[in-house]
Design an enzyme around this catalytic site. Structure first.
Site, PDB file in Angstrom:
ATOM      1  N   CYS B 410       0.806  -1.206   0.000  1.00  0.00           N
ATOM      2  CA  CYS B 410       0.000   0.000   0.000  1.00  0.00           C
ATOM      3  C   CYS B 410       0.847   1.266   0.000  1.00  0.00           C
ATOM      4  O   CYS B 410       0.522   2.243  -0.663  1.00  0.00           O
ATOM      5  CB  CYS B 410      -0.972   0.003   1.175  1.00  0.00           C
ATOM      6  SG  CYS B 410      -0.193  -0.178   2.762  1.00  0.00           S
ATOM      7  N   HIS B 454      -2.198   0.986   7.155  1.00  0.00           N
ATOM      8  CA  HIS B 454      -2.500   1.206   5.751  1.00  0.00           C
ATOM      9  C   HIS B 454      -2.015   2.600   5.352  1.00  0.00           C
ATOM     10  O   HIS B 454      -1.825   3.472   6.204  1.00  0.00           O
ATOM     11  CB  HIS B 454      -4.027   1.103   5.550  1.00  0.00           C
ATOM     12  CG  HIS B 454      -4.436   1.015   4.107  1.00  0.00           C
ATOM     13  ND1 HIS B 454      -3.836   0.171   3.206  1.00  0.00           N
ATOM     14  CD2 HIS B 454      -5.420   1.657   3.413  1.00  0.00           C
ATOM     15  CE1 HIS B 454      -4.404   0.306   2.031  1.00  0.00           C
ATOM     16  NE2 HIS B 454      -5.384   1.206   2.121  1.00  0.00           N
ATOM     17  N   ASP B 470      -7.954   5.629  -2.733  1.00  0.00           N
ATOM     18  CA  ASP B 470      -7.128   4.520  -2.237  1.00  0.00           C
ATOM     19  C   ASP B 470      -6.675   3.685  -3.413  1.00  0.00           C
ATOM     20  O   ASP B 470      -7.402   2.816  -3.892  1.00  0.00           O
ATOM     21  CB  ASP B 470      -7.924   3.666  -1.245  1.00  0.00           C
ATOM     22  CG  ASP B 470      -7.014   2.687  -0.522  1.00  0.00           C
ATOM     23  OD1 ASP B 470      -5.841   2.538  -0.941  1.00  0.00           O
ATOM     24  OD2 ASP B 470      -7.464   2.089   0.476  1.00  0.00           O
TER      25      ASP B 470
END
Lengths: 308, 657
Positions: B410, B454, B470
């Site tokens: 991520c 994250h 995202d």
């Protein structure tokens, strides 16, 4: 009264009950007294069977028996024995008196003078006799059963406190109950059976049994109870003075022997209660009359002492 | 005292003291430097051998040398003799050395007292349930050792029972003191500086690998309980630090000027509000990890211009906060030009291919949204992989990632996306935090772990303000919808138990964590507020320290009185056999036969046999058991049988029948 006692003791009890009728408790007490190596005092009227009881026990236990009838003109030498000069050997020879016997029945001990009484009682305590500078041991076992008439009878020298203390137990026989008396009347004199009685014991068997009786377990809870009873005699207003430590030891020894005769391995409060009158009556004097305590007084004492 | 000094220690008492040393100092090995663990272990073995061989204890001179050497070593290791770690190391050293001069009872008592003290230091490191249980066991051992020292040799079971009884008597005092002792905020004494080292959590910068390391940890970051229903799982973005400065390798937060830091963000809520309470584990940073974006904050906290909730002080102990958040919102529609300008800055002369791609998109697109869609569709449609083990990237990290390796995590996707946006002229920044969480069905708490860490991106769009994008969701949609375990290919390293398919194991973990959470909420989290809450529930209107101290004293006094009375009562009727017999006799009294106080058991049984033949056998049995117990050698078996006799008495109504 059933028992789980070891066989020779049960046999003695059974046989004695055949001769002395209806006196189970007294027979047991007498046997307990013997097993606790104590001496027995039987106090009662003439003719209720004191001598028969003593004689029966001696025979059943297979012990050598002699009887001394005390009179007011008796001297110590009459019971201990005398030394007689032997002309041929030109020396004194000691002829032992009737005291040199395993079971001695001292009849009507309170008819003798205090001098003779004390000679007997010293021999009981020391288990030996000293005359003319020589000490002679008495036989072992040595068991004195003394009888005395109630002290209010004429011509008696009451035993002093210190002498009474030498007797472990004092019992009364009392009149036989209705059934026993009838059996007695129907069966004729019981004394006739005596020669026919077979010994249940050998003298060698007695000593180990006495040792076993002395080794019966006493728990601390029971000692608490014994001490409570002794304390009660001392604090009670009924008695002139309480029981001595020696009396407490006697109580414990008698209770042990009683438990042993009953066939148990440890002493229970019941045993103490059973022997307490025998141990305490002749050692306690009533404050009210100055007489010895009676069974009722001791029973009242027991009932006033709670068992925890 | 003089007696204790000279009285030699029994040989058979030594194992107790060695067990004390092991139980109190042993677990500290985890925090000690290796050389100390070896030294302490060696000393312990030596002492055990001396005991076994009944050898002579070392003399004074070598012992003094050992002490001096050990203390010097600790000073050299920690550069101080004070503070938590050095202090504990010193105490452990003493605990290892004191048994070496254990000649008398007095020395043994010193060991026990040192043990009690050393026990407390374990709470510096852990306050979990297992630690509590271990310390409880060790306290029992210490107390048992004291009993052994003062009471002489007894069976271990008897000593243990006595120690347990003593601790049981201490229990009411513990509860009263715990509930009523006036609490102060923060620890009772100032903790040493090094007390907070080694706490894990998000960092104040993001370099490649920083998040993927954190994700390996299954530790809990915080637990959340919503007042009503939960938002969708894909909406659960817990906001941590925002980064808008990039140096080609690391993302950092910009140092804000005093006026910029004062700026209040403007938030327009367009959807539903959610209220919840979060129990945050200590992480030694200020951010509170509220659900994006918080609209109502607890006291002692503020909303930063970059939208994260911040506490005034770093969170150094587990703490509870109540928030209200909205998941549908518009933030900072009128952002200051300085901020937007900053959100476009990139280091010069790196990643030429990435820049070229961005410029190409910019020329083709009419709006920033189209640029964003172009980037997302690239991530979605081309062969990008989501993995915890990406290859190393070179100097032009973005070029390598976007055009060569195409494997990342991520942080890589967020970082590359923001770079692309900025190069294409769209203001963008990186946000880190946690995404998702797992609902524990046992207690209804949502558990968020370090493995849920994250990173995502935000772009600023005119008319909409800062908007969350995202990119990871484009590469691996399951990451956001189901969690990290579902998104990663099997075989990748993950925190133990994060990837659980076995139902019972998962249920067990849920249960254990619910217990732990209760412990945290009620035992460890019992702070002044909770205390006030409990006290007002108990009927105290306005508890102040005076009334609390008075209540404390009164309750302790009452407890002491009760325990003393109970002990006296126990002493009076100490014999359980007596109590059982009395119970039996009471039972018989209700059935019409009363034992006289002087009556012995067998006589009583004989009388019962006469008066109530139906009860003869049972009473005889009970009397025999009691006689054996009290006056003979009866054991526990007899006691049990006697107690049974009381229960076996036929019920009283049968008498009438």
């Amino acid at each position: 009264m059933p028992t789980n006692a070891p066989s020779p003791i049960a046999d003695v009890l059974a046989a004695a009950n055949q001769v002395v009728l209806g006196k189970d408790v007294q027979i047991r007490l007498a046997l307990s007294c013997l097993l606790a190596r104590g001496h027995l005092l039987i106090e009662d009227l003439p003719g209720v069977g004191k001598t028969t009881l003593a004689h029966t026990l001696a025979r059943l236990l297979g012990l050598q028996f002699s009887r001394i009838q005390f009179t007011s003109d008796m001297l110590p030498a009459d019971i201990i024995g005398v030394s007689i000069f032997n002309r041929e050997k030109t020396e004194f020879k000691f002829l032992p008196g009737p005291l040199f016997s395993q079971v001695v029945l001292a009849d009507e001990i309170n008819r003798a003078t205090p001098k003779t009484q004390s000679a007997l009682l010293e021999a009981m305590e020391e288990r030996q006799v000293t005359t003319e500078g020589e000490t002679r041991p008495l036989p072992d076992p040595f068991f004195v059963i003394a009888t005395q008439n109630p002290s209010h009878q004429i011509g008696t020298f009451p035993l002093p406190e210190s002498q009474l203390d030498r007797f472990l137990l004092r019992i009364e026989l009392g009149y036989p109950d209705h059934h026993a008396e009838r059996a007695l009347l129907e069966g004729g004199g019981r004394r006739d059976q005596l020669p026919a009685l077979a010994a249940c014991f050998t003298p060698e068997q007695l000593a180990p049994l006495q040792q076993q009786a002395a080794a019966i377990h006493v728990s601390s809870a029971l000692l608490d109870y014994v001490q409570a009873l002794i304390e009660a005699t001392r604090s009670s207003q009924n008695f002139i003075h309480g029981l001595s430590p020696r009396a407490a030891l006697s109580l414990l020894a008698a209770a042990r022997a009683w438990a042993f005769v009953d066939g148990r391995k440890n002493v229970l409060p019941e045993d103490v209660q059973a022997v307490l009158p025998g141990v305490a009556c002749h050692r306690l004097r009533l404050a009210s009359s100055g007489n010895h305590a009676r069974l009722e007084d001791i029973t009242a004492l027991i009932h006033a002492t709670p068992l925890n | 005292m003089a007696k204790q000094k000279t009285e030699p220690l029994e040989h058979s008492a030594t194992p107790w003291l060695l067990a004390v040393a092991l139980a109190t100092a042993g677990p500290h090995v985890e925090h000690l430097p290796l050389w100390m663990s070896v030294l302490v272990g060696g000393l312990f073995m030596w002492r055990v051998w001396l005991w076994l061989a009944r050898g002579q204890l070392p003399r004074r001179v070598p012992l003094t040398l050992l002490v001096a050497g050990g203390v010097a070593g600790i000073g050299w290791q920690f550069h101080t003799l004070f503070g938590r770690d050095a202090g504990v190391a010193l105490l452990v050293l003493f605990m290892a050395l004191k048994p070496m001069e254990m000649h008398s009872r007095r020395d043994a008592l010193v060991v026990v007292m040192l043990g009690y003290f050393l026990l407390l230091t374990h709470y510096f490191y852990s306050q979990s349930i297992p630690t509590g249980l271990w310390l409880l066991a060790a306290t029992t051992l210490l107390t048992a050792t004291l009993i052994r020292l003062h009471g002489g040799a007894q069976p271990v079971a008897a000593i243990a029972r006595y120690a347990g009884l003593l601790l049981l008597q201490a229990l009411p005092f513990m509860l009263i003191l715990y509930l009523l002792f006036p609490r102060i905020s923060g620890p009772l004494w100032g903790l040493p500086q090094d007390a907070h080292s080694g706490l894990s959590g998000l960092s104040d910068k993001m370099a490649p690998g920083s998040l993927s390391n954190l994700i390996q940890s299954g530790a809990i970051a915080f637990r959340v309980r919503f007042a009503s229903d939960l938002p969708e799982k894909s909406e659960l973005y817990w906001r941590g630090p925002t980064f808008d400065e990039y140096d080609g390798l690391t993302w950092r937060a910009r140092e804000l000027s005093a006026t910029a830091a004062q700026t209040k963000p403007s938030i327009e809520v367009t959807g539903k509000n959610y209220t919840y309470t979060s129990t945050l584990e200590a992480h030694n940073q200020r951010w509170l990890l509220a659900l994006d974006v918080p609209t109502d904050l607890p006291t002692d906290s503020e909303l930063a211009p970059t939208l994260e909730a911040l506490a005034r002080e770093p969170v150094r102990a587990r703490a509870r906060f109540t928030f209200t958040s909205a998941v549908d919102f518009r933030a900072n529609r009128l952002e200051s030009p300085a901020v937007l300008q900053h959100a476009l800055r990139l280091p010069a002369a790196i990643n030429p291919r990435t820049r070229a791609l961005a410029i190409e998109w910019k020329s083709k697109s009419r709006s920033p949204e189209e640029i964003k869609d172009a980037a997302l569709s690239m991530f979605r449609n081309e062969a990008f992989f989501y993995t915890l083990r990406p290859p190393l990237l070179g100097q032009h990290a973005m070029d390598d990632f976007l055009f060569t390796s195409r494997r990342g995590f991520c942080e890589h996707y967020a970082s590359a996306f923001v770079f692309l946006m900025r190069a294409a002229g769209v203001p963008a920044r990186v946000v880190t935090g946690y995404q998702g969480g797992e609902l524990n069905p046992v207690d209804g708490f949502l558990t968020v772990r370090q493995s849920d860490a994250h990173a995502w991106a935000e772009i600023w769009l005119a008319g909409q303000g800062w908007t969350r994008v995202d990119p990871t969701a484009a590469v691996a949609p399951s990451r956001v919808e189901q969690g990290i375990a579902a998104a990663l290919p099997t075989g990748e390293p993950l925190a133990m138990l994060s990837r659980i398919d076995i139902d019972w194991l998962r249920a067990m973990r849920n249960r254990w964590e619910a217990v732990n959470n209760g412990w945290n909420q009620w035992v460890l989290g019992y702070n002044p507020e909770r205390q006030r809450e409990v006290l007002s529930r108990l009927g105290f209107k306005e508890p102040d320290w005076r009334s609390m101290t008075a209540t404390l004293a009164v309750l302790c006094g009452i407890t002491l009185l009760v325990i003393s009375l109970w002990t006296l009562y126990q002493r009076n009727t100490a014999d359980p056999a007596q109590r059982a017999w009395q119970r039996y006799c009471t039972g018989l009294r209700r059935r019409g036969v009363t034992r006289a106080a002087w009556e012995g058991p067998l006589d009583f049984a004989a009388r019962v046999a006469h008066e109530r033949p139906d009860l003869a056998t049972l009473t005889n049995e009970a009397a025999q058991y009691y006689a054996d117990l009290r006056y003979g050698h009866g054991g526990s078996e007899h006691l049990r049988l006697l107690q049974q006799c009381a229960r076996r008495l036929p019920s009283s109504w049968r008498k009438e029948v």
